[in-house]
Design an enzyme around this catalytic site. Structure first.
Site, PDB file in Angstrom:
ATOM      1  CE  LYS A   1      76.622  52.989 128.353  1.00 47.66           C
ATOM      2  NZ  LYS A   1      77.430  54.181 128.647  1.00 47.66           N
TER       3      LYS A   1
ATOM      4  CE  LYS B   1      58.633  53.271 122.767  1.00 47.35           C
ATOM      5  NZ  LYS B   1      59.412  52.018 122.764  1.00 47.35           N
TER       6      LYS B   1
ATOM      7  CB  SER C   1      80.185  56.102 127.376  1.00 44.12           C
ATOM      8  OG  SER C   1      79.827  55.083 126.504  1.00 44.12           O
TER       9      SER C   1
ATOM     10  N   GLY D   1      61.639  55.243 125.361  1.00 40.47           N
ATOM     11  CA  GLY D   1      62.383  54.037 125.724  1.00 40.47           C
ATOM     12  C   GLY D   1      62.596  53.167 124.514  1.00 40.47           C
TER      13      GLY D   1
ATOM     14  N   GLY E   1      59.815  47.606 121.941  1.00 38.50           N
ATOM     15  CA  GLY E   1      59.359  46.339 122.515  1.00 38.50           C
ATOM     16  C   GLY E   1      59.119  46.342 124.011  1.00 38.50           C
TER      17      GLY E   1
HETATM   18  P1  ADP Z   1      56.883  49.367 121.932  1.00 39.51           P
HETATM   19  O1  ADP Z   1      55.727  50.196 121.533  1.00 39.51           O
HETATM   20  O2  ADP Z   1      57.599  49.895 123.149  1.00 39.51           O
HETATM   21  O3  ADP Z   1      57.839  49.078 120.819  1.00 39.51           O
HETATM   22  P2  ADP Z   1      54.935  47.229 122.196  1.00 39.51           P
HETATM   23  O4  ADP Z   1      53.903  47.946 122.983  1.00 39.51           O
HETATM   24  O5  ADP Z   1      54.688  47.063 120.737  1.00 39.51           O
HETATM   25  O6  ADP Z   1      56.356  47.925 122.410  1.00 39.51           O
HETATM   26  O7  ADP Z   1      55.196  45.830 122.883  1.00 39.51           O
HETATM   27  C1  ADP Z   1      55.698  44.696 122.211  1.00 39.51           C
HETATM   28  C2  ADP Z   1      55.087  43.432 122.752  1.00 39.51           C
HETATM   29  O8  ADP Z   1      55.572  43.175 124.060  1.00 39.51           O
HETATM   30  C3  ADP Z   1      53.580  43.530 122.884  1.00 39.51           C
HETATM   31  O9  ADP Z   1      53.002  42.356 122.404  1.00 39.51           O
HETATM   32  C4  ADP Z   1      53.309  43.683 124.350  1.00 39.51           C
HETATM   33  O10 ADP Z   1      52.136  43.066 124.722  1.00 39.51           O
HETATM   34  C5  ADP Z   1      54.518  43.039 125.003  1.00 39.51           C
HETATM   35  N1  ADP Z   1      54.883  43.785 126.220  1.00 39.51           N
HETATM   36  C6  ADP Z   1      55.757  44.794 126.305  1.00 39.51           C
HETATM   37  N2  ADP Z   1      55.857  45.257 127.553  1.00 39.51           N
HETATM   38  C7  ADP Z   1      55.024  44.510 128.293  1.00 39.51           C
HETATM   39  C8  ADP Z   1      54.664  44.520 129.673  1.00 39.51           C
HETATM   40  N3  ADP Z   1      55.186  45.403 130.531  1.00 39.51           N
HETATM   41  N4  ADP Z   1      53.770  43.632 130.073  1.00 39.51           N
HETATM   42  C9  ADP Z   1      53.224  42.751 129.225  1.00 39.51           C
HETATM   43  N5  ADP Z   1      53.509  42.676 127.924  1.00 39.51           N
HETATM   44  C10 ADP Z   1      54.399  43.553 127.448  1.00 39.51           C
END
Ligand code: ADP
Length: 760
Positions: free
Chosen positions: A706, A357, A663, A351, A354
């Site tokens: 989208k 993951k 698309s 995905g 942010g």
């Molecule tokens: P990714 O690995 O997908 O890039 P991160 O795990 O680094 O994303 O998440 C970025 C920030 O957003 C983190 O500080 C995280 O705590 C917050 N965050 C993301 N998704 C959620 C969620 N579902 N609930 C609470 N906080 C989230």
């Protein structure tokens, strides 16, 4: 003619044509090179000397000339080593190097064709060379004159120069230059110069010996004795220290609960260390190896928390939503409680950035009471980074996997392997296939890191991988993973995450007793005006900044739009400006930050009959424009004469970003028709879908992303292909409730909806 051969890198060892060398090979890779070369390459192998002092040379350090050698004899010794006699055959030009497999390089080579030399000139050089060689042998009492016979019996300048080079006591570096010089005349001329220099050295040495022999001997003796005593003293001290070390190593070894075979191997290494003097380079290398190997968590495990309720509570506390991954962990615990021997799943979270993951994986580790470590493989092109390099190379280290294990100090951590869709495959090997061996539970029980050399059990690790896009995950890997796709958050989810997760986290971090008073609408205002992302990382950063400002500069702990505007710099306002003119439409795009709304514009004016496209379009997108124009013309939606002597210009906004994909077809048809018919299309309408020459709408990807972004942006109505209907199933309810989604089979329907009613 070009042909390929396997490359054997021999540092500090020179082989010339017609020269025999004997070597003994210890390492498995070199043995394998010889085995494959004997079988498949007619007993021939390409000898290459890296042009660098680096222990671990890279391809750019390798020369473009090598020597083909014939394997004259090989003998396997009782200690496992392979003894070889190689005979140099000829120099060849190396056209390129590539990976034969993970450890072995092969090269494309061709024979060297030399220009014809002038006979007279060549004879002069030969005579000079023979003369100078004679003079040299006369000036050096310790050198055999056997070479003179060889020289007398041969007349080929190439052969002569190589035979003489082999015979002379030159330094390796100097001989390397001769190995790499393909022109025999140049080699012979360098030889004449180098032999002259040797003669000068011999003369000089003799002179010094004669003049200073008596005086130096006395001083030398004193100096020599002093040095000898110093060395003895230091060795005595150091050896006592070394004994301590060896006792420590043995104690450590005996405390480990390991396989007998591994025990014996490590013991052998410790015994070997005893026999080395502390200042030998091998001592340092071996000490480093023992420090690594003896300190691995061979049998240390964290006691896993397999209480479903407690794990889920922890995950829900740290992360909003992400239900599918939470469910998968729940299943894992339930099954493990029944059968403790099951392997951990290999999950891949896919995905945009942010969306949680990384942090959910960290929370999973914490909740299960396992250690956690993150390895990033984005941009990685060299498998040795994962599996280490052999310890014969100075400065070599274990790979990232063993390093992670050592840091965690347990053999059952959760290891996050980040960005598996961004690994690179090139001549250094294919990291994806190496990663596959690491993850595969049938093989990873006996994982061997090149540095550690002994098998280490990885089967108890829980691996979680992440990627932004499934289509970029190497196929072999994709096949073995449990893919869990996570999508962007809509604005309501983001508000929820901000209130329930991000703000409490910030309060905690700042140790705030009183909470900030902030309304949902204010959070929405921040999201809409100060962030542009699929996840919530940016939102977290902005909220943190805002709260820092509030607590340091105001008495009231209440935040409204006024404070937001006061404390935050005006961000890029994502404004869906009204459309009043014809020839502009909103389109829905899918990028790796998630869904996005952007615009395309169309201008039509007198001029050559041609199409201009701007906005950094890829080939597929350019073709979509051609299809759109042909469709409109064939369909006669407008008079075809409108195209005669007219230039059509289509511009995709946000021109700094490269765009491609099929698309936009439907949107392109719409923007051209809007212009030609001079009917504006509302800013509350948008499109996605590929179009065929017959006007059929073809299914496209990224519908969920989208539509969420369309909704966030204030779009009210979207046209999408009927074939995408099933993507609406897992769409957030708020989006479905607030968007009018038109499922379309053929463009006719859109035409009637948007243009026909106005058509005269
Ligand atoms: P990714 O690995 O997908 O890039 P991160 O795990 O680094 O994303 O998440 C970025 C920030 O957003 C983190 O500080 C995280 O705590 C917050 N965050 C993301 N998704 C959620 C969620 N579902 N609930 C609470 N906080 C989230």
């Amino acid at each position: 003619m070009d042909y390929s051969m396997l490359v054997m890198l021999l540092k500090d060892l020179v082989i010339l044509p017609f020269q025999d060398i004997k070597i003994e090979l210890k390492d498995e890779i070199s043995k394998k090179i010889i085995k494959v070369s004997s079988k498949k390459y007619n007993n021939r192998v390409l000898i290459v000397s890296p042009d660098t002092d680096s222990i671990n040379p890279s391809i750019k350090d390798l020369p473009n000339v090598g020597v083909v050698a014939v394997i004259k004899s090989k003998l396997e010794l009782s200690n496992g080593n392979l003894r070889l006699t190689l005979r140099g055959e000829k120099r060849v030009k190396i056209l390129n190097y590539k990976a034969f497999n993970d450890d072995i390089i092969s090269a494309y080579v061709c024979d060297i064709i030399l220009p014809k030399f002038e006979v007279k000139g060549e004879n002069v050089i030969k005579t000079k060379l023979k003369e100078i060689l004679n003079a040299y042998i006369e000036s050096s009492p310790n050198i055999s004159n056997s070479i003179l016979k060889v020289v007398d019996e041969n007349d080929d300048l190439g052969f002569l120069s190589d035979a003489i080079t082999t015979f002379l006591p030159f330094k390796v570096k100097q001989k390397l230059n001769y190995m790499q010089e393909v022109n025999p005349e140049k080699r012979a001329l360098s030889l004449i110069k180098d032999i002259k220099l040797e003669i000068r050295y011999n003369e000089l040495e003799e002179k010094i010996d004669n003049n200073v022999e008596i005086r130096l001997t006395k001083e030398q003796e004193e100096y020599y004795l002093k040095e000898k005593i110093k060395e003895l003293e230091s060795n005595l001290g150091k050896d006592a220290f070394n004994d301590d070390k060896i006792t420590n190593y043995l104690n450590k070894l005996n405390s480990l609960d390991i396989d007998k075979k591994i025990y014996n191997k490590l013991k052998e290494n410790i015994d070997h260390l005893k026999n080395l003097t502390t200042n030998s380079p091998e001592h340092g290398v071996l000490e480093n190896y023992l420090d690594w190997t003896l300190n691995l968590p061979w049998n240390t495990l964290s006691k896993e928390n397999l209480n479903v309720k407690s794990v889920l509570t922890k995950l829900n506390k740290s992360h909003y939503g992400l239900d599918e991954i939470k469910r998968r962990i729940e299943d894992y615990i339930n099954i493990k409680n029944i059968n403790p021997n099951i392997n951990s799943p290999i999950i891949c979270l896919v995905g945009p950035p942010g969306i949680g993951k990384t942090t959910i994986t960290e929370s999973i580790a914490q909740a299960l009471n396992r250690e956690y470590y993150k390895i990033s493989v984005g941009g990685l092109n060299d498998s040795t980074e994962l599996v280490g390099s052999r310890r014969t190379y100075l400065g070599s280290l274990p790979g990232k996997i063993i390093q992670a294990i050592k840091k965690c100090n347990t053999k059952n951590p959760v290891i996050l392997i980040d960005e598996v869709d961004k690994m690179v495959r090139d001549y250094k090997g294919d990291p994806a296939s190496t990663l596959l061996d690491i993850l595969d539970s049938t093989q990873n029980k006996h994982f061997i890191d090149n540095y550690i050399e002994e098998p280490f059990d990885l089967s108890q690790i829980m691996f979680v991988l992440t990627a932004n896009d499934t289509k970029d995950i190497p196929y072999a890997l994709y096949d073995r993973l449990e893919i869990i796709e996570l999508s962007s958050y809509d604005i309501f989810e983001k508000v929820d995450i901000a209130k329930k997760y991000i703000l409490p986290k910030i309060y905690d971090e700042f140790d705030m007793k009183r909470k900030i008073n902030i309304k949902d609408e204010t959070i929405m205002y921040i999201i809409n005006n100060y962030t542009k992302e699929a996840g919530v990382r940016e939102l977290e950063r902005v909220l943190k900044k805002l709260i820092t400002k509030v607590i340091t500069s105001s008495k009231s702990l209440s935040v409204s739009e006024i404070e937001v505007v006061k404390y935050l710099k005006e961000g890029e306002k994502l404004e869906n400006k009204e459309i009043t003119e014809s020839g502009v439409v909103n389109i829905l795009a899918y990028t790796n930050i998630g869904g996005e709304v952007t615009r395309i514009e169309c201008a039509i004016f007198n001029g050559d009959e041609k199409v201009i496209l701007t906005g950094q379009l890829g080939d597929v997108l350019k073709e979509s424009v051609m299809v759109a124009i042909s469709y409109i013309r064939e369909k006669n939606y407008v008079s075809n004469t409108l195209f005669y002597n007219h230039t059509v210009h289509i511009h995709f906004l946000e021109s700094a970003i490269k765009k491609d994909g099929p698309s936009c077809g439907v949107a392109i048809v719409s923007v051209i028709l809007s212009k030609l018919l001079d009917i504006p299309i509302s800013n509350e309408i948008s499109f996605t879908g590929e179009i065929s020459l017959k006007g059929d709408l073809i299914k496209v990807g990224g519908i969920k992303e989208k539509l969420i972004s369309a909704y966030n942006y204030g779009i009210k109505k979207v046209y999408i292909p009927k074939d995408n209907e099933k993507d609406l199933k897992n769409m957030p309810k708020t989006v479905l409730d607030n968007l009018e989604i038109k499922l379309i089979k053929n463009y006719d329907t859109i035409f009637n909806d948007l243009f026909n009613k106005e058509k005269k």
